[in-house]
Design an enzyme around this catalytic site. Structure first.
Site, short mmCIF file in Angstrom:
data_model
loop_
_atom_site.label_atom_id
_atom_site.label_comp_id
_atom_site.label_asym_id
_atom_site.label_seq_id
_atom_site.Cartn_x
_atom_site.Cartn_y
_atom_site.Cartn_z
N ALA A 32 32.95 50.87 -36.05
CA ALA A 32 33.09 49.42 -35.84
C ALA A 32 33.79 48.85 -37.07
O ALA A 32 33.29 47.95 -37.73
CB ALA A 32 31.74 48.76 -35.58
N HIS A 34 36.15 47.33 -40.03
CA HIS A 34 36.62 45.98 -40.38
C HIS A 34 37.34 46.06 -41.72
O HIS A 34 37.50 47.15 -42.30
CB HIS A 34 35.44 45.00 -40.41
CG HIS A 34 34.29 45.47 -41.23
ND1 HIS A 34 34.37 45.66 -42.59
CD2 HIS A 34 33.02 45.84 -40.88
CE1 HIS A 34 33.21 46.09 -43.05
NE2 HIS A 34 32.37 46.22 -42.03
N GLY A 36 36.46 45.43 -44.68
CA GLY A 36 35.71 46.06 -45.77
C GLY A 36 35.93 47.56 -45.77
O GLY A 36 36.24 48.17 -46.81
N HIS A 37 35.79 48.18 -44.59
CA HIS A 37 36.05 49.62 -44.48
C HIS A 37 37.49 49.94 -44.89
O HIS A 37 37.76 50.93 -45.57
CB HIS A 37 35.84 50.09 -43.04
CG HIS A 37 34.44 49.96 -42.53
ND1 HIS A 37 34.12 49.12 -41.48
CD2 HIS A 37 33.28 50.55 -42.89
CE1 HIS A 37 32.83 49.23 -41.22
NE2 HIS A 37 32.29 50.08 -42.06
N GLY A 147 31.25 51.25 -50.61
CA GLY A 147 31.41 49.82 -50.88
C GLY A 147 30.25 49.28 -51.69
O GLY A 147 29.09 49.64 -51.45
N GLN A 148 30.57 48.40 -52.61
CA GLN A 148 29.56 47.70 -53.41
C GLN A 148 28.66 46.83 -52.53
O GLN A 148 27.56 46.47 -52.90
CB GLN A 148 30.28 46.85 -54.47
CG GLN A 148 29.41 45.92 -55.29
CD GLN A 148 28.37 46.67 -56.11
OE1 GLN A 148 28.56 47.84 -56.45
NE2 GLN A 148 27.28 45.99 -56.43
N SER A 186 29.74 45.32 -39.99
CA SER A 186 29.81 45.65 -38.56
C SER A 186 28.80 44.83 -37.79
O SER A 186 28.98 44.54 -36.61
CB SER A 186 29.53 47.14 -38.35
OG SER A 186 30.45 47.91 -39.09
N ARG A 187 27.69 44.45 -38.44
CA ARG A 187 26.64 43.69 -37.74
C ARG A 187 27.01 42.22 -37.56
O ARG A 187 26.33 41.51 -36.82
CB ARG A 187 25.31 43.83 -38.48
CG ARG A 187 24.72 45.23 -38.38
CD ARG A 187 23.29 45.31 -38.89
NE ARG A 187 22.64 46.57 -38.54
CZ ARG A 187 22.60 47.65 -39.33
NH1 ARG A 187 23.15 47.63 -40.52
NH2 ARG A 187 22.00 48.75 -38.92
P1 AMP Z 1 28.96 51.31 -42.80
O1 AMP Z 1 29.93 51.61 -41.72
O2 AMP Z 1 28.28 50.00 -42.66
O3 AMP Z 1 28.01 52.45 -43.08
O4 AMP Z 1 29.82 51.17 -44.13
C1 AMP Z 1 30.66 52.21 -44.56
C2 AMP Z 1 31.12 51.92 -45.96
O5 AMP Z 1 31.85 50.69 -45.98
C3 AMP Z 1 29.95 51.74 -46.94
O6 AMP Z 1 30.26 52.40 -48.16
C4 AMP Z 1 29.88 50.24 -47.11
O7 AMP Z 1 29.36 49.85 -48.35
C5 AMP Z 1 31.34 49.86 -47.00
N1 AMP Z 1 31.47 48.45 -46.64
C6 AMP Z 1 30.90 47.82 -45.57
N2 AMP Z 1 31.18 46.50 -45.60
C7 AMP Z 1 31.94 46.28 -46.70
C8 AMP Z 1 32.55 45.12 -47.29
N3 AMP Z 1 32.42 43.91 -46.74
N4 AMP Z 1 33.27 45.29 -48.42
C9 AMP Z 1 33.39 46.52 -48.99
N5 AMP Z 1 32.85 47.65 -48.49
C10 AMP Z 1 32.13 47.53 -47.36
#
Ligand code: AMP
Length: 279
Positions: A32, A34, A36-37, A147-148, A186-187
Site C-alpha cells: 500500500a 505511498h 514515505g515508502h 523510516g524514522q 498506509s493506514r
Molecule cells: P510499512 O509498510 O508501514 O511497514 O513501512 C515500511 C517502511 O516505510 C518503514 O521503514 C516505515 O518507517 C517507512 N515509512 C512509512 N511511512 C513513512 C513516512 N511517512 N515517511 C518515511 N518513512 C515512512
C-alpha cells in the site's frame, strides 16, 4: 522489474548480483505504497547498484484484534509505482512461504520491545524483528532502509542488527509528510474526511513541542503539557501515548537534549496512527 514470490528466487537474485559485483539495497514494506515508502526507495536507489523492495503484510506483528485482514493490499498498484521508480526487484512472498507450517523460531529484543508501541501492542516487535531478520538472511543486502516514522521500530531493529551481528548498513530516512503536516501512512486510507482533519492534531502537537524545545524549554513535563493541550483540541482523538524518550533506549527522560525523541500514538476513530519528532 522482476516480481519474486519465493525465497529461492530471491536468493537466486542475490547470487547473480554478487557474481556481477553489484551492491544490493533492501527496503522492507507491507505495501500500500505511498510517498514515505518511495523516499526510502529513492535513498536505496541512490546508494546501491540494485534495489529489492519487499512487500509482505507480516501476520506475526499483528495482535489478535488488530487490522491484519483489513490491512490494504494492492500489489498491482504497488508494482506499477515501483516499476516507474526503476526498482529492479520486488519480493512479495506469501505468508506460507515466509512461515511454513511448523515454523517456530522468533527473534526477541527484550526491554525495547515492551516500550512505546510495544507496550500498546504486545508481541508486535517480536513479529517485526523476526520478519526483518528473515528478510535480511534471505536477501543479504549491503544496506537496509527504514523510516524514522516508526522510531521505536528503528530502535528495536538497530539493536537486533548490532546484537546479532547482521552484516548490513542500517539507514534511517526522514519522515515524509503531506503538505498539511500529516505523516504519510498506509493506514491513512482508513480515515474518513472528518477523521483526516482530526488527525492533523498529531503533527500540530509535535510541531508545538519542537518549537517550544527550539526556544530553550528542556523540561519534559513542560513539553508534554504543551503537547497535551494541543491534543485536547480534538477530543475525538483518543491518545494511546505521548512520550519524551531517549531514541536508543526508548526510556523516558526528564530533560530533553538534542536528539531526544518526542513520540505520539493515538486512535482517530478506530485507526491507530503514530508520529514523532526529533528535538
Ligand atoms: P510499512 O509498510 O508501514 O511497514 O513501512 C515500511 C517502511 O516505510 C518503514 O521503514 C516505515 O518507517 C517507512 N515509512 C512509512 N511511512 C513513512 C513516512 N511517512 N515517511 C518515511 N518513512 C515512512
Amino acid at each position: 522489474m522482476r516480481l519474486l514470490a519465493t525465497i529461492e528466487e530471491a536468493r537466486g537474485v542475490r547470487r547473480e548480483l554478487r557474481a556481477a559485483g553489484k551492491t544490493l539495497g533492501l527496503v522492507p514494506t507491507m505495501g500500500a505504497l505511498h510517498a514515505g515508502h518511495l523516499s526510502l526507495v529513492h535513498a536505496a536507489l541512490a546508494a546501491c547498484d540494485a534495489v529489492v523492495v519487499s512487500i509482505f503484510v507480516n501476520p506475526t506483528q499483528f495482535g489478535p484484534h488488530e487490522d491484519l485482514e483489513r490491512y490494504p493490499r494492492d500489489l498491482d498498484g504497488d508494482s506499477r509505482m515501483l516499476q516507474k521508480a526503476a526498482v529492479a526487484f520486488v519480493f512479495a512472498p506469501s505468508p506460507a512461504e515466509m512461515y511454513p507450517a511448523g515454523s517456530s523460531c522468533f527473534v526477541e529484543v527484550p526491554a525495547l520491545s515492551e516500550r512505546l508501541d510495544g507496550a500498546s501492542r504486545p508481541g508486535h516487535f517480536r513479529g517485526v524483528a523476526t520478519v526483518v531478520a528473515k528478510l535480511l538472511l534471505i536477501v543479504q543486502p549491503e544496506r537496509v532502509f527504514f523510516g524514522q516514522k516508526d522510531a521505536a521500530q528503528v530502535a528495536v531493529l538497530k539493536k537486533m542488527v548490532r546484537d546479532l551481528n547482521f552484516d548490513v548498513a542500517f539507514e534511517v530516512c526522514p519522515i515524509v509528510r503531506e503538505p498539511d503536516g500529516l505523516a504519510y501512512s498506509s493506514r491513512n486510507r482508513y480515515l474518513s474526511p472528518d477523521e483526516r482533519r482530526q488527525a492533523l492534531v498529531l503533527s500540530r502537537a509535535l510541531d508545538g513541542v519542537r518549537r517550544l524545545a527550539a526556544g530553550g524549554e528542556r523540561r519534559s513535563a513542560a513539553l508534554a503539557e504543551k503537547a497535551m493541550s494541543t491534543l485536547a483540541e480534538e477530543p475525538a482523538v483518543r491518545l494511546d501515548y505521548f512520550a519524551i524518550v531517549d531514541p536508543e533506549t526508548l526510556e523516558a527522560v526528564s530533560e530533553a537534549r538534542p536528539g531526544t525523541l518526542a513520540a505520539v500514538a493515538a486512535f482517530v476513530g478506530v485507526t491507530r496512527l503514530i508520529d514523532n519528532v526529533v528535538l
